[in-house]
Motif scaffolding. Structure first.
Motif, PDB file in Angstrom:
ATOM      1  N   THR B 105       0.832  -1.212   0.000  1.00 40.69           N
ATOM      2  CA  THR B 105       0.000   0.000   0.000  1.00 40.69           C
ATOM      3  C   THR B 105       0.867   1.262   0.000  1.00 40.69           C
ATOM      4  N   HIS B 106       2.174   1.104   0.139  1.00 41.25           N
ATOM      5  CA  HIS B 106       3.046   2.276   0.103  1.00 41.25           C
ATOM      6  C   HIS B 106       3.188   2.763  -1.343  1.00 41.25           C
ATOM      7  N   LEU B 107       4.061   2.149  -2.150  1.00 35.16           N
ATOM      8  CA  LEU B 107       4.230   2.584  -3.534  1.00 35.16           C
ATOM      9  C   LEU B 107       4.030   1.466  -4.544  1.00 35.16           C
ATOM     10  N   PHE B 121       6.690  -9.074   3.932  1.00 34.88           N
ATOM     11  CA  PHE B 121       7.721  -8.055   3.853  1.00 34.88           C
ATOM     12  C   PHE B 121       7.727  -7.424   2.457  1.00 34.88           C
ATOM     13  N   CYS B 122       7.975  -6.095   2.415  1.00 36.50           N
ATOM     14  CA  CYS B 122       8.123  -5.421   1.135  1.00 36.50           C
ATOM     15  C   CYS B 122       9.551  -4.919   1.035  1.00 36.50           C
ATOM     16  N   ALA B 123      10.290  -5.406   0.049  1.00 44.36           N
ATOM     17  CA  ALA B 123      11.716  -5.104  -0.057  1.00 44.36           C
ATOM     18  C   ALA B 123      11.980  -3.666  -0.505  1.00 44.36           C
ATOM     19  N   CYS B 124      10.993  -3.023  -1.119  1.00 46.04           N
ATOM     20  CA  CYS B 124      11.257  -1.703  -1.704  1.00 46.04           C
ATOM     21  C   CYS B 124      11.688  -0.682  -0.655  1.00 46.04           C
ATOM     22  N   HIS B 125      10.885  -0.555   0.434  1.00 47.47           N
ATOM     23  CA  HIS B 125      11.269   0.407   1.477  1.00 47.47           C
ATOM     24  C   HIS B 125      11.127  -0.206   2.859  1.00 47.47           C
ATOM     25  N   GLY B 126      11.157  -1.545   2.912  1.00 51.05           N
ATOM     26  CA  GLY B 126      11.112  -2.232   4.197  1.00 51.05           C
ATOM     27  C   GLY B 126       9.769  -2.215   4.899  1.00 51.05           C
TER      28      GLY B 126
HETATM   29  S1  FES Z   1       6.498   0.126  -1.801  1.00 48.57           S
HETATM   30 FE1  FES Z   1       6.425  -1.303  -0.233  1.00 48.57          FE
HETATM   31  S2  FES Z   1       7.432  -0.239   1.336  1.00 48.57           S
HETATM   32 FE2  FES Z   1       7.441   1.235  -0.249  1.00 48.57          FE
END
Ligand code: FES
Lengths: 356, 162
Positions: B105-107, B121-126
């Motif tokens: 839901t971040h980017l 876990f989302c590797a893009c921004h943790g």
């Molecule tokens: S897109 Fe997943 S943490 Fe930024």
């Protein structure tokens, strides 16, 4: 507004351009009508570039070529219209370029100092025909397949170096997905890269020398010659012509949408009455007729040499026609033009009747 | 062509009543240009937008059937396409089944189920999410992952969203 104009003028020299446009005039006489045909070709080329880029969005060369054109034609909204417009504009482009070339010929507008206009123009027409030939294969349907197969016999007929050239163009011994892929590179990258600078050169020459006067008009004393300002009068008429052309393209494209035949199949026999596009019909018919006189390979070579010779003569007319270069009526050149036009017309008609 | 050419005025209408007429011509010309602009732009827009329309229709899907999903070993997850977007089906060690969107839901990166830490876990921004509820447990994501309903069916699972 005034400030913006000044700002831009200081930096871009707009008023120089305006002064140039104000000074430019277009001669007005009985044959003025013919001055529009070059502009019509130019407009068709622009339509080609725009619709071509749009087709590029969905077209996939290679093994999926047919399927992607089928999707464009049947599934993508207005895809049929864009494809059809691309085809019609191509045909109108070649037609108006032929008209333009013959009008230039009969006005003897190839005379000094406009020889390079003539030469670059013929090169543009030949490139245009190559555009047509390479583009015709891209849908990879039955007709495209056979047209390309037959068309590649022409380079094949050149003694010695012919067969390797044809194989290189084909990317193999048969027309296949490799052929589509390389024809696509030719059609969408190589040919535009050659065409555009040449077109700029051609337009530069038109701008540099202005519209040519026919010999009969040039003979009149200056006071009797009429002309209209290029800006805005001729430009307005030119744009009106463009609008008419756009309407014709849109009308033809929607009333007679370009069809997509069954997919190309190596093992299927050629359909009956198969013939090339009209702009190759004259050569096609001539080769066919010569083939009946002189059967086999020799006939093909003879035919090709004949075309090449004709083209060279046509190309070099500014050098041969010394009479009209001096401002005299040159009947011989006119007869030559009429002869070429008649031969082209008759063999094309013959080709149509023979195929029907 | 060294002589000055003789310029004939092409359209020399009288100037007196031309103001309103000129105004009318301007408006009419503008109208025609606008009509042509629309007539060209509309097909081009629809043409370019075709796949978008198709995808939008596909993304409206409310239910996905996953045959053979019941073979998924405990403590592992399966990625599948819900409409057009990636989604996760997790088979937890305690034999519970959870399914949720796999789009951070971040980017918008695609997230990953990490069984060792039992987290998403989302590797893009943790970004970190709870592997059962989809709630944010760390990192930048602003809101929880959308959780879907899992219903066992004959030889598989049906995933639905409200
Ligand atoms: S897109 Fe997943 S943490 Fe930024």
């Amino acid at each position: 507004m005034a400030n913006t104009y000044e700002y831009l003028d200081d930096r871009l020299g707009l008023s120089d351009l305006k002064a140039l446009a104000d000074k430019k005039t277009v001669p007005l006489h009985r044959g003025s009508y013919w001055y529009y045909w070059g502009g019509i070709s130019l407009f068709c080329f622009i339509v080609q570039a725009v619709t071509g880029v749009l087709l590029l969005v969905y077209y996939r060369p290679g093994p999926e070529a047919y399927e992607s054109v089928r999707q464009i034609t049947n599934e993508i909204h207005f895809g049929w219209l864009i494809r059809s417009a691309h085809n019609w504009a191509a045909n109108i482009f070649l037609f108006s370029t032929f008209v333009h070339m013959f009008s230039v010929f009969f006005m003897k507008a190839y005379r000094q100092p406009r020889e390079f206009g003539w030469w670059s123009g013929i090169a543009l027409l030949l490139l245009g025909m190559l555009f047509g030939f390479s583009g015709y294969l891209l849908p990879m349907d039955e007709l495209a397949y056979f047209a390309t197969k037959v068309g590649l016999e022409i380079p094949n007929a050149i003694p010695l170096i012919g067969p390797p050239i044809a194989n290189l163009l084909r990317g193999g011994l048969e027309v296949s997905e490799f052929t589509v892929q390389r024809f696509f590179a030719l059609h969408a990258v190589v040919l535009p890269a050659l065409f555009l600078p040449l077109l700029m050169f051609h337009l530069y020459l038109v701008q540099r020398h202005g519209n040519a006067l026919p010999v009969s008009e040039e003979a009149k004393p200056a006071a009797e010659r009429k002309s209209i300002p290029f800006f805005p009068n001729f430009l307005a008429k030119d744009l009106a012509m463009w609008l008419i052309t756009l309407n014709v393209i849109a009308l033809m494209a929607s009333l007679f949408p370009w069809q997509l035949g069954p997919p190309a199949d190596l093992l299927k026999p050629a359909p009956l009455g198969i013939k090339p596009e009209w702009y190759f019909l004259s050569q096609f018919q001539t080769l066919k007729v010569i083939g009946q006189w002189i059967p086999g390979y020799a006939g093909e070579v003879f035919g090709m040499s004949l075309f090449t010779l004709g083209l060279v003569l046509w190309f070099l007319i500014p050098v041969f026609d010394t009479r009209s270069a001096k401002g005299n009526r040159a009947r011989m050149a006119t007869y030559f033009g009429i002869f070429v036009l008649t031969v082209l017309g008759l063999t094309t008609l013959w080709g149509y009747l023979a195929a029907a | 062509m060294s002589q000055e050419p003789n310029v004939a005025p092409y359209d020399s209408e009288p100037e007196d009543h031309s103001f309103t007429r000129r105004g009318f011509v301007k408006v009419a010309l503008g109208g025609v240009c606008a009509a042509y602009g629309v007539a060209v732009a509309y097909p081009v827009y629809r043409y370019l937008n075709s796949p978008v329309e198709k995808a939008a229709a596909a993304s409206k899907v409310r239910e996905v059937k996953l045959p053979d999903a019941d073979q998924l070993p405990k403590g592992s997850a399966l990625m599948f396409k819900f409409g057009t977007a990636p989604a996760l089906l997790i088979h937890h060690e305690d034999d519970t089944w959870v399914s949720m969107s796999a789009v951070c839901t971040h980017l918008g990166c695609t997230v990953e189920f990490q069984p060792a830490q039992s987290r998403i876990f989302c590797a893009c921004h943790g970004g970190e999410y709870d592997a059962r509820t989809g709630a944010v447990t760390g990192g930048p994501p602003p809101k929880a992952l959308e959780v879907y309903t899992v219903t066992p069916m004959e030889g598989g699972m049906t995933i639905t969203r409200s």
